[in-house]
Structures are given as C-alpha cells and as structure tokens.
Design a protein around this motif. Structure first.
Motif, PDB file in Angstrom:
ATOM      1  N   TYR A  90     -11.594 -14.690 -10.120  1.00 40.44           N
ATOM      2  CA  TYR A  90     -11.471 -13.344  -9.576  1.00 40.44           C
ATOM      3  C   TYR A  90     -10.085 -12.761  -9.803  1.00 40.44           C
ATOM      4  CZ  TYR A  90     -10.310  -9.764  -6.188  1.00 40.44           C
ATOM      5  OH  TYR A  90      -9.822  -8.631  -5.603  1.00 40.44           O
ATOM      6  N   ALA A 124     -13.707 -10.765  -4.904  1.00 37.40           N
ATOM      7  CA  ALA A 124     -13.444 -11.997  -4.160  1.00 37.40           C
ATOM      8  C   ALA A 124     -14.773 -12.629  -3.758  1.00 37.40           C
ATOM      9  CB  ALA A 124     -12.581 -11.696  -2.939  1.00 37.40           C
ATOM     10  N   LYS A 125     -15.753 -11.776  -3.455  1.00 37.60           N
ATOM     11  CA  LYS A 125     -17.133 -12.255  -3.296  1.00 37.60           C
ATOM     12  C   LYS A 125     -17.883 -11.787  -4.540  1.00 37.60           C
ATOM     13  CE  LYS A 125     -16.631 -11.554   1.662  1.00 37.60           C
ATOM     14  NZ  LYS A 125     -16.838 -10.615   2.770  1.00 37.60           N
ATOM     15  N   ASP A 126     -17.995 -12.683  -5.480  1.00 38.07           N
ATOM     16  CA  ASP A 126     -18.632 -12.337  -6.744  1.00 38.07           C
ATOM     17  C   ASP A 126     -20.120 -12.023  -6.520  1.00 38.07           C
ATOM     18  OD1 ASP A 126     -18.117 -12.624  -9.871  1.00 38.07           O
ATOM     19  OD2 ASP A 126     -20.132 -13.379  -9.447  1.00 38.07           O
TER      20      ASP A 126
END
Lengths: 540, 540
Positions: free
Chosen positions: A419, A426-428
C-alpha cells in the motif's frame, strides 16, 4: 532418445525447448502444419487493430532461431497425418512439396491445439477465424480493401478483443452473441459493464442474437435483421483438435479432449498431450474440463519435458484465470462463476463490492466491481470476478494465488498487500472482500442479492443522500440518509427492512445500526451499483 | 460499556468505527491530541508536491462526520496525559482551553502512533517532520515563501516520497542517507535503480552521508560539505509512542513498542494497543518486530473492536509488505531481505530475474527487476523485492499472498495468473521465479551471485551478442554468443565456466548446454543487469 512434438506453438514449443535444456543429446523434431511456430497468438487481435504495428513482432521464434539456439529440428508446413503407435512412427505430409514421409519416435508430444467451432449457417465460409498468423494475414489483406463494416460473431474473450480492435481501425462493428451477455465466464451483472463499454466506444452489441446466414456484405440474424458486414469474424469457441489422437486409438476424455494423467501422459505411455487439445482436471471438483488458456499450455509443455527427462512431476488441477482488455476497461475472472455453481448445485455465497482501485484521495482512482464466491460451509474461495479501469488484474491474481494457497475467503482480510496511495488502500479491495465474507460468516452482516430483490419481503430503504436518490432510485425505496437513520429509525414501518446504498458500504453500516436498534434488516449486496448492472444485464 | 480510544487515525479510528457497527449502545470516546482525525497520512507527501491539490482531500473524516454517522465522541486537541489503571480512568488535557479532566473507561485502546526520531544535531529544530496534517500545513506555509532548495534527511520510504514531491515543485533537492543505499528494506542491488531514478529526475542523492549541523539555509555534512537547504525535512525513522503506556506500567516489548498478545491485548487485560506503537509478531521467526505500516494498523484496529465485542480473534504474524512510487518507478518488498537473512544466519537462496511487465510484443512493456529469497531446505518463500516501471506492486502482492498461503517458491511456477498481452505473459514473472527456483532446487540450474563474482574461480563467458558485449562488459569476460556456443564450446579453456547474459535467461540456456556437453558451468544470477546494479550500489 528421439522426441517428436506435433504443434509448434505454446505447449509444444515449451516442451521442445525445455527438453533441450534438460537433454543436450536428445533428437527433437517439431512438426507444425501451419506456416509459423512460436507466434504470439494472443497478440493477433492487436496486430489487426494496429496496436502491434509490426507483423514481425508476432513471430517470437523462427525455425532458424530455434535451430541455432536449441538445435531443434523445426519443420513448418509439415502435417502429421497418422500416428502408428505399434511401430512408434508418424506419417508426415510436407504441405509444400506434397511428399509424405515417416518419422520414428521414442516419445511423442501432442500439442495440436484447437480449431474454431464453425456453425452450420449458409455463407459461413465467408467468415474469418483468428487462430494463427496466416488467419491474421488473410484478415489484414481483407482490411486493406474497401472494408467499412464488420460483424464479430461470438462475444467471448477473443470476440470482444477483435471487436475492440476492428473498431479502433474505424470500422462500423457489431458484436453478435447468442447468450444474453458477453464474456460468459463472468456472471451477467459483471459482464454488463463490458457491454456498456463496448457500446460507449461505438460497437453495436447484439445479445441473444444468432446469425442465420452470411450473404455477401451482411450477416442476417434469425430475427430477420440484417447487419452490415464487409468483414465477418467468427469466434464462438474452439474444439480440441483430436482427430490424430482419436484415429490412433488414444483415449479421449468426457469433454472430447485428449485424456491425460497427472503427468500429461495419454493412454499410450509413450505419448503425451498438452495445450488446448488435452483435458485438464478442475481444481474444485477434480472433473475433466477444457481450458484453452496459454498459461496452462506453456506450463504443461514444460512439465512434459520434465516427465520425458525422467523427473517426477505432476500437473496441478486447473483454476482457470483469464483477463481481457475492453478499450480502457479490464475484466478478469478466476475459478467458478455463480451460474456454474448454481447449475452444479454447489453451495455458495456471493459478495459484491466496489472498492477504489487506489486511495480515493490520490488522483486517478476508479471503482472496481469485485465479486467473490465462496463455500459457506468452509469459506473456501470458489471464484472471483472483477471489472474496472485499473487494478483489476492485480486483485484477480491475488485471489487466484489465495485459492492456490488454500486460503479461505476470510483469510483475505489478513493479507498484507503493498500500500501506497498510487497503488491501493490501507484496506485493499481484497482485504475488504475478506471483511465482508467474515461478517457474513459470523452473522454480523446479512445480505440480499440483486436478483433476489424482486418480490423480497420488507421495506426498501435507500440510505444514500437525497441527491443520489433523486438521480437514480430503485422503485419503491424510501430515502433516509445514513447519517439521519439513527434519529429517524422510528419513521420506518414495522417488519423486515432491506437497506441499500450505492455500493454496499453505507448499507452495511445501516444494517448494523438497525440491527443494533432491534430491527430485522438486510443489506442489498453491492448496493445500487450491482443491482443496476444486474438489471441492465437481464433487460438486455 | 464505555470504550476510550487514544489516537484518532488508522488503527484507533478503525477500532472505534468497527466497534460501533458491532455495538450500537457502547459509549465510544476518541481522544486525539492533534488537530485532526482520520486523515490520509500516506497522502501528505503528495499534498506537498501538488499531486493532491486540495487539503480537504486529506481529511477523510471529521469529528462532526464521525458523530453523525457513528455516534462517536471524537475530541481533537485532547491529550491523554495519564492512564490510571487502578481506577480505569484517563486524565485528559484539553489543549485548546488548558483544562484537565478525567474520563473513565471499561476498555481502553491505545493507538498513539509513533514519533519521528530526531538526531542530536545542532540546529535540527529547524528541520520539519511530516507525520500529520499540521506538519504538512507548516511545510506548505514555508514553501509558500522564498524556498528554492531542500534537504531531505533520510532515504526511507517517506524520505524518498518527500524528495520526489519537493522536486516536483521545482526545488533543488538533496536526499541525505546515512546508509550506502536508499530504501534499506531493499537489498543494495535492488535499491540502486531507485537512487538512479531520483538522480535522473534531478534529485541529488548523497549516500553514506550524515548531517553534522543544520544552520540557517543549509545542511552541513560530517565530511564538511554544505548543502543548500532553505527547507529541511527529517525522516530518518520513527519510534513507537510509548510514554503513556510506560508511565502506566504496561509491559513494553524487546523492540521498545507496547507488548501485546495475539488479540492485541497489553499486559493489562482492559487495555489494547494497535498501530505503530504496538509490537508485531514476525511471520518468519515469531519474534517481536516493529512494523509501522497502515495496513496492519487498520487491520488490528478492527480486530480489537472484535475482541472488545467478545469475539474470538487472533492477529496473524506480520510479513510486512510495502511499496513506494519514485517518479515513474515503483519499488516494493515483502518479507525479509537478504541483508537481514544473512545477519540472522538464516539459510537462504537468492534469485534475480528481469522479466517483462507484460508480453514483449505488446507496446509499453518494461523490465521488472525481481528478487526472491527462499529457504533451500524447504523452499519456503522468505521475501521478495521488485523494482520497475510497471506491474511491480502486482507481483509483490502475488508473492505476499503466496507466502500467506504457505506456497513454496516452486509452487509459484504453477500459479494461474491472468494473462492477456497488456497485463502479463503466458509465463508471468512470478511463474518465471518459480521455474528458476525449481531448477535451483533440483540441481538443473547452478548460479553464482553478483557479489560472489569477484575472485570466483573460472572463466567468465558472456553469451550475449557482440554488440551487447561491446556496449558494456564485465571485465575479463570472453564473448561467445549463445547461438554459437554449441559449435564453439571447444574454444573455452578447461576448468570451471561462469556464464552470463544480460538478465540471466540466455545464461541459463548456456549453463545447461555446457553442462550437457560435460563442462562444469554456473550462471551469473540476474545476469549483467543485476551485477551492474550491485556494482553501482557498492561503488556509491
């Protein structure tokens, strides 16, 4: 050791070159009935469109270069017409001279590929197919004339690529597909954006349409309409090229391909088969399947060389991962789709999400439509599909790898993916799919699918903003924006609630909020976006 | 249930919002000593460079939006100055009014982050750091004045991003790094192209350099040189913010971060810790490590909410995957690097390759430098690094996922990755890494590393074309092109042969050919390209 390879592309040539690296002394003969070997067949549509400008770029190797580097005896326009297993010989016809000769072998590798399926339609002989460089040469020659319109019959991967490329040349292009969607490896709500994108770029897309005849200058459909078609390209699928194998008495499999074991060996221990002609073992069920993809052809070619060289090798069962570029859109899929799971009666749960290709605050992010299918009994990942302008191939590759590694869909939540703002979040998107699956698995989330909405019991609540609701609403939905829902929940009628937002995220928050307030609520999976895509697909 | 969260970014806010979704009735208070919460800290360098044009884009949420959507009581500029574990209260100072007050909790979540490490150098107080929006505001204000030159101290991920962005604004930029390479998570031969790319874009890169003092307008190095520096940015790393935890008597770990168990619980069962302040468990050794990455902070924040809500959860050990954009170049890494493996005495084998980002016959392909490290005893993947203009993040994500799934490096050969000419190759770079590893594992391939070439016994043979050899050769190499090698092998002197090509592929063919002819031969891993990068790194 003398090894004859029949077919000089992908699997066949991978076997031949790998075998040379393993055995400097083997005699290796490659017999190819076409005029070229080791050409870039996946590049052919792009050569027609002009993206690949030089024809030479398609020819990755020549008989001369293969002789110089690998001491392989490559004979193009040499067709094997018969295999004599008893004497371990093949009968070869030199297509240039017409001469027929015999060649003996210790091991034989069959990599004859597949041939285009040609329907029994009057005039179909006017249609081109696009399998090799000679096909491309013929089409290029036709395009050099006064060609203004084209009909592509078949909306699979090659058909879509061909339609795009012919359109890029400025032709009036119609894509004719018998099914009610393009790209049947995708589910309809995932394929709908592909058809939309084709139309945006001026390709006419005729779904549920069938060619009745192909007279000069047009294609006539079974519904009586006539489409202008100076050029006709046929790509409705391929059939494994099995005539040689069948005539030689080799076992064919249940799908009509050459039957092979886990070392790609046929029913004759001296004969191997790879590529589009050979059946594969499906990773989910272990059943025989046909998977005409380059990755597996090359992989199995290499493996056969190892087997011939005496190594212990074993082909993995096939998951089937594929991707296609459609103008500036990418569509990709791995594993099984929902249609196939439903037809097979395999238990599954679907999730749809529309995460950003990268951090929304960094310029250029676009939404990816991502669908993941998993087994609710053990959270095994069964398949995934994605469509979007950016980052689609990456997410499908990650999920395909997770499947190969036996990760569950909930494990996707924990993947540590690279990321930085230009690349992801950050949250793929893949992590998000894991979060959703985890919520469904432990009962935190409850969803309803786009195709279940019609006739579903309950009050439909749109938690998007009034502006979003005004722009495009699902009929019958009440609009209470998420940020007002806590205070206005009392306005909602008794009974079950179906909440929805644009892509499913605010809907999830709403479903949790209402559940926390003691209401029975479910969230429309994938939100308005998935519902609208599904509706557009079924309306088409 | 009343939950206090200290720190309103990434991990802290993930915990707070997730907890609300799980518990509509909990009282949730977020105390943030800074002026903002939920801001895009990874976006700060791009705001300075102007890629992110609007400051508002950085502010993903505000206290007001969080109150409306999640009923979270978010208090910015409220600093917790003391935790009283016995009474389960925190003492808070309102930084706006100066008032101090107490707040009780049932559960406390520590997400205080990390603070920049500041070396003891005269004038260092003139240096900016870049951790939050207020830092960015201060730098933006400075940049609005007459600032022509900047020195960035520290060549890690943030330092490189800052150097790029300041350069994009037209400043005269010098990057000063104490180590002899930038991006120390990469090995030197992988980081060398990054330094090259910075230099190509006009950033001066001073390696092995250390600031001695920071007077007005310049940075003086310990070697006496003075660098122009109207602006100084310090980014030599961060230290976990542990003062509150330490003062409260919570256990710290061996790395100086807050010690937590697998549910992110500290030594006090009512207190959890996440993010840069908390130690992580390393996936390879299980040892405590510090991993200041956003992915894990967010993941663990969510997990803590689950734990507080009474769910069974367990944090996975950390692999650490990171990526950085350096102008048009991308560098990414996952797992351990060679330096660290060597220092730890962990057995490893390295492979270097330079495959195309996608099919070479399709326009726009570029080479990716890819390095994979694995354990030769069990083929476990230990880490990977990649540098290139395209497709780098995808390959590192795939390998990170393979590591999470416990695939061996040889299993990479069998991954079915999405292939069409714009996206990859029938043999994807990751597949190629698997092939190479498999060859090394079963003895088919034998390689020598770039740093082992000096003083290695044997005749060095360059199998590239005469033109390639003439352009750039390794001193002492004899040139016999691969396609002539079979016929000219007799020209080679007796004894061991070290073959090399440009990227390692022709070299592999040469090594196999010579081995097949009965010669002892090894191939220079990664070819001339890796050797040259390594040499450039060590010469710097």
């Amino acid at each position: 050791m003398k090894v004859i390879v029949i077919g000089g592309v992908a699997g066949g040539m991978s076997a031949a070159t790998r075998l040379r690296r393993l055995d400097e002394r083997a005699e290796i003969v490659v017999l190819e009935r076409g005029a070229h070997v080791s050409y870039a067949n996946c590049g052919l549509p792009y050569y027609l469109g002009g993206t690949i400008e030089e024809r030479d770029a398609l020819l990755l190797q020549t008989p001369e270069s293969l002789a110089a580097r690998f001491r392989i005896d490559v004979r193009v326009r040499n067709e094997v017409v018969r295999i004599d297993r008893a004497s371990r010989t093949v009968e070869v016809r030199d297509l240039t001279t017409g001469r027929t000769y015999e060649e003996s072998y210790d091991r034989l590798v069959l990599s004859p590929g597949a041939r285009p399926f040609v329907p029994d339609v009057p005039g179909i002989e006017r249609a081109h197919t696009l399998r090799d460089v000679s096909d491309a040469d013929r089409i290029a020659e036709a395009l050099a004339g006064d060609v203004r319109s084209a009909v592509v019959i078949g909306g699979g991967f090659i058909g879509v690529e061909a339609a795009e490329n012919l359109r890029e040349r400025g032709l009036d292009v119609t894509l004719v597909e018998l099914a009610d969607q393009v790209l049947t490896p995708l589910d309809p709500e995932m394929a709908a954006p592909v058809a939309d994108r084709l139309r945006t770029h001026g390709v006419r897309v005729e779904l549920g349409a069938q060619a009745a005849k192909v007279p000069a200058g047009s294609v006539e459909l079974t519904d009586g309409r006539s489409l202008p078609a100076d050029l006709v390209l046929l790509s409705i699928g391929v059939r494994p090229e099995t005539s040689l194998a069948r005539d030689a008495g080799l076992d064919l499999g249940p799908r009509g391909g050459i039957a092979v074991d886990e070392t790609q060996r046929t029913s004759d221990p001296d004969i191997y088969a790879v590529g589009d002609a050979a059946e594969k073992r499906d990773a989910l069920t272990g059943e025989s399947v046909l998977v005409p993809l380059a990755n597996l052809a090359n992989r199995h070619g290499r493996l056969v060389a190892d087997a011939i060289a005496g190594r212990e090798v074993r082909a993995r069962a096939a998951t089937s991962t594929a991707v296609v570029q459609v103008f500036d859109l990418t569509a990709a899929a791995t594993g099984w789709n929902e249609k196939r799971l439903r037809a097979a009666g395999h238990p599954y749960q679907a999730i749809h999400l529309h995460p950003g290709s990268h951090a929304g605050y960094y310029p250029g992010a676009s939404l990816i439509a991502l669908k993941v299918l998993f087994d609710p009994r053990d959270q095994r990942i069964l398949g995934a599909q994605a469509v979007g302008d950016d980052g689609v191939d990456k997410r499908i590759d990650v999920i395909a790898t997770a499947m190969a590694g036996g990760l569950t869909v909930c494990d996707l939540a924990d993947l540590e993916l690279a990321y930085a703002p230009p690349y992801g979040s950050a949250k793929d998107p893949v992590n998000m799919a894991g979060f959703i699956a985890e919520n469904l698995t432990n009962g935190t989330a409850r969803t309803v699918q786009w195709h279940e909405l019609d006739g579903a019991e309950g009050t439909l609540v749109d938690v998007r903003s009034p502006a979003e609701h005004a722009a495009d609403a699902i009929p019958g939905a009440v609009n209470i924006p998420l940020d007002e829902l806590r205070d206005r929940a009392a306005e909602l009628p008794e009974g079950k609630l179906i909440v929805h937002c644009q892509v499913g995220l605010r809907g999830h928050n709403a479903q949790r909020l209402l559940t926390g307030l003691g209401r029975e609520a479910v969230n429309l999976d994938g939100g308005y976006a998935t519902w609208a895509a599904g509706r557009s697909a079924t309306a088409a």
